[in-house]
Design an enzyme around this catalytic site. Structure first.
Site, mmCIF file in Angstrom:
data_model
loop_
_atom_site.group_PDB
_atom_site.id
_atom_site.type_symbol
_atom_site.label_atom_id
_atom_site.label_comp_id
_atom_site.label_asym_id
_atom_site.label_seq_id
_atom_site.Cartn_x
_atom_site.Cartn_y
_atom_site.Cartn_z
ATOM 1 N N LYS A 42 85.126 30.281 59.251
ATOM 2 C CA LYS A 42 85.444 31.630 59.737
ATOM 3 C C LYS A 42 84.145 32.404 60.001
ATOM 4 C CE LYS A 42 85.790 33.264 54.943
ATOM 5 N NZ LYS A 42 86.730 33.508 53.831
ATOM 6 N N ARG A 140 95.885 39.945 47.374
ATOM 7 C CA ARG A 140 95.468 40.123 48.768
ATOM 8 C C ARG A 140 96.613 39.590 49.622
ATOM 9 N NH1 ARG A 140 89.766 37.466 50.835
ATOM 10 N NH2 ARG A 140 91.078 35.654 51.178
ATOM 11 N N HIS A 172 94.901 31.676 46.882
ATOM 12 C CA HIS A 172 93.451 31.896 46.860
ATOM 13 C C HIS A 172 93.042 32.480 45.515
ATOM 14 C CE1 HIS A 172 89.573 32.145 48.753
ATOM 15 N NE2 HIS A 172 89.517 33.464 48.761
ATOM 16 N N ARG A 228 89.162 24.179 50.054
ATOM 17 C CA ARG A 228 88.690 25.014 51.173
ATOM 18 C C ARG A 228 87.309 25.607 50.890
ATOM 19 N NH1 ARG A 228 93.585 27.552 49.835
ATOM 20 N NH2 ARG A 228 92.303 29.355 49.311
ATOM 21 N N TYR A 274 60.661 55.570 58.352
ATOM 22 C CA TYR A 274 61.460 56.794 58.160
ATOM 23 C C TYR A 274 61.483 57.237 56.705
ATOM 24 C CZ TYR A 274 63.406 56.030 62.848
ATOM 25 O OH TYR A 274 63.574 55.851 64.188
ATOM 26 N N CYS A 321 64.370 49.750 59.778
ATOM 27 C CA CYS A 321 64.869 50.530 60.915
ATOM 28 C C CYS A 321 65.870 49.685 61.705
ATOM 29 C CB CYS A 321 63.716 50.928 61.832
ATOM 30 S SG CYS A 321 62.343 51.725 60.973
ATOM 31 N N ASP A 323 65.571 48.180 64.588
ATOM 32 C CA ASP A 323 65.000 47.018 65.280
ATOM 33 C C ASP A 323 63.764 46.444 64.618
ATOM 34 O OD1 ASP A 323 66.712 47.721 67.625
ATOM 35 O OD2 ASP A 323 65.367 49.465 67.606
#
Ligand SMILES: *Cc1c(COP(=O)(O)O)cnc(C)c1O
Length: 414
Positions: A42, A140, A172, A228, A274, A321, A323
């Protein structure tokens, strides 16, 4: 792409070792036997790349694939993967008929869900391969003990009218990363009860499945017919209570690398990034790493994320930051010679002293799962190793192909 190699156009890259994936799959196959292994792929194979990883896992001996979303299952089929694929998360209104038509196994947690799948099977003109999920304590998905008999009856009706094959019953585990935790025995008992109820109603299942990576690696009593594992396939630890990947014999498959964009000397008292959460306390050589939180570097790595650069290990200086982030090269063996273009590794297999994704997780207060899964599509995936690669496939310049290591001079090949 005429001329230059594709990676000249990219700021950083994710290198995935398909042989490591196959070796981890083989280890899990051995540990799970006689149960079969469903490789959980997944979320783009936890960020590693869906189809190449699926093929490598199958080459390593896994015989099933597991995904959360319909689009992931369909992408496997579109990629030519024809192994059994279970998709366990969908909602009414989605095109489940397309998944049925593609021969994807689907899960249901209620009688209503079984009926939606039976309708989809009618639309697709073939029976749905059905897995019923029982709530056993995860809180769940899964039918509760109250809803389970109705879900089973709906499945039996669908089987009788030819719209479903009863393939699996599953659940699960919530706390498998805490070996011996009493919830594991309780979940196992609840699963056994659900199986008995189903049997009493006349249902039989080809495969019963409950175990994730942590359970496969720690508790043979939870294996049933199929397991799994996800995270272990990628060579990472399911949790400290289970052991480090090294202790478990797993090989981390993903490395994240880039090159320094800039090296510069600044004065003492220079605030960095920053908010100036980091300030130099002497004349200092700084280096700019051109990856940021839009690439998947957690902002929580600000000040703490470990990085290999200039022949040593340091941590992110100041805030990450969008990037880019900065590192302080003070004290690193190669600081004097450091230059823009030098290789930087954020994490890798740990064998050569690079941090692992699990080290990043610890530093950032998260789990290895999130560190690898969040690496963004901004970074192309490049594959080394040959497990599962089509025999004729050469390394290509697409950044999405499988193939062989193309590193220059045996280096890390960015
Ligand atoms: C993600 C997932 C797994 C794999 O769990 P790991 O801890 O990565 O082994 C197995 N089953 C289901 C239903 C999952 O959602």
């Amino acid at each position: 792409m005429s001329g230059g190699r594709w990676h000249e156009h990219w700021t950083g890259q994710v290198v995935v070792d398909l042989d490591a994936i196959a070796a981890n799959a083989a280890l899990l196959v051995e540990r799970a036997a006689p149960a079969a292994v469903m490789a959980v792929v997944k979320a783009d194979a936890y960020g590693h790349g869906l189809v190449p990883v699926a093929r490598a896992a199958l080459a390593g001996g896994a015989t099933w694939l597991g995904v959360a979303q319909l689009a992931e299952a369909l992408a496997l089929r579109a990629g030519g993967v024809d192994a059994p694929v279970l998709c366990w998360l969908w909602a009414p209104g989605q095109d489940v008929a397309a998944a049925v038509a593609a021969g994807v196994d689907l899960s249901a947690s209620s009688a209503d869900a079984v009926e939606v799948l039976a309708d989809a099977a009618r639309a697709a003109g073939r029976p749905v391969r059905l897995h019923l999920e029982a709530e056993t304590g995860m809180g769940r998905g899964g039918a509760t003990a109250a809803g389970w008999p109705d879900a089973v009856r709906a499945a039996l009706r669908a089987r009788a009218d030819g719209t479903a094959e009863l393939v699996g019953a599953w659940s699960h585990l919530a706390r498998a990363d805490e070996p011996g935790h009493p919830s594991l025995a309780r979940q196992r008992e609840a699963f056994e009860r659900a199986l008995e109820v189903a049997e009493d109603l006349g249902a039989t299942f080809a495969v019963r499945h409950l175990a994730n990576s942590a359970a496969v690696l720690t508790d043979p009593g939870l294996r049933y017919d199929l397991v799994r594992p996800g995270i272990a396939l990628y060579g990472l630890s399911p949790g400290d209570g289970v052991g480090s990947s090294e202790q478990l014999g797993l090989r981390p498959a993903m490395s994240v690398r880039t090159r320094l964009a800039l090296v510069k000397d600044v004065e003492a008292g220079q605030g960095v990034s920053y908010g100036h959460t980091y300030t130099t306390d002497r004349p200092t050589r700084l280096a700019l790493v051109p990856l940021g939180y839009a690439d998947g570097v957690p902002r929580a790595a600000s000040g703490v994320g470990p990085v290999v650069v200039a022949g040593g290990r340091t941590t992110v200086a100041g805030r990450v930051c969008m990037d880019q982030f900065v590192v302080d090269l003070s004290g690193l063996p190669g600081a004097e010679r450091a230059a823009a273009g030098d290789l930087v590794e954020l994490f890798g297999d740990g064998a050569l002293g690079a941090p692992t994704a699990d080290d990043w997780a610890r530093a950032c207060g998260t789990i290895g799962y999130e560190v690898v899964a969040r690496v963004s599509a901004r970074l192309p995936r490049r594959y080394t190793g040959s497990a599962g690669a089509p025999a004729t496939d050469d390394d290509q310049d697409t950044g999405q192909t499988t193939g062989h290591e193309t590193s220059e001079q045996g280096g890390p090949g960015l």
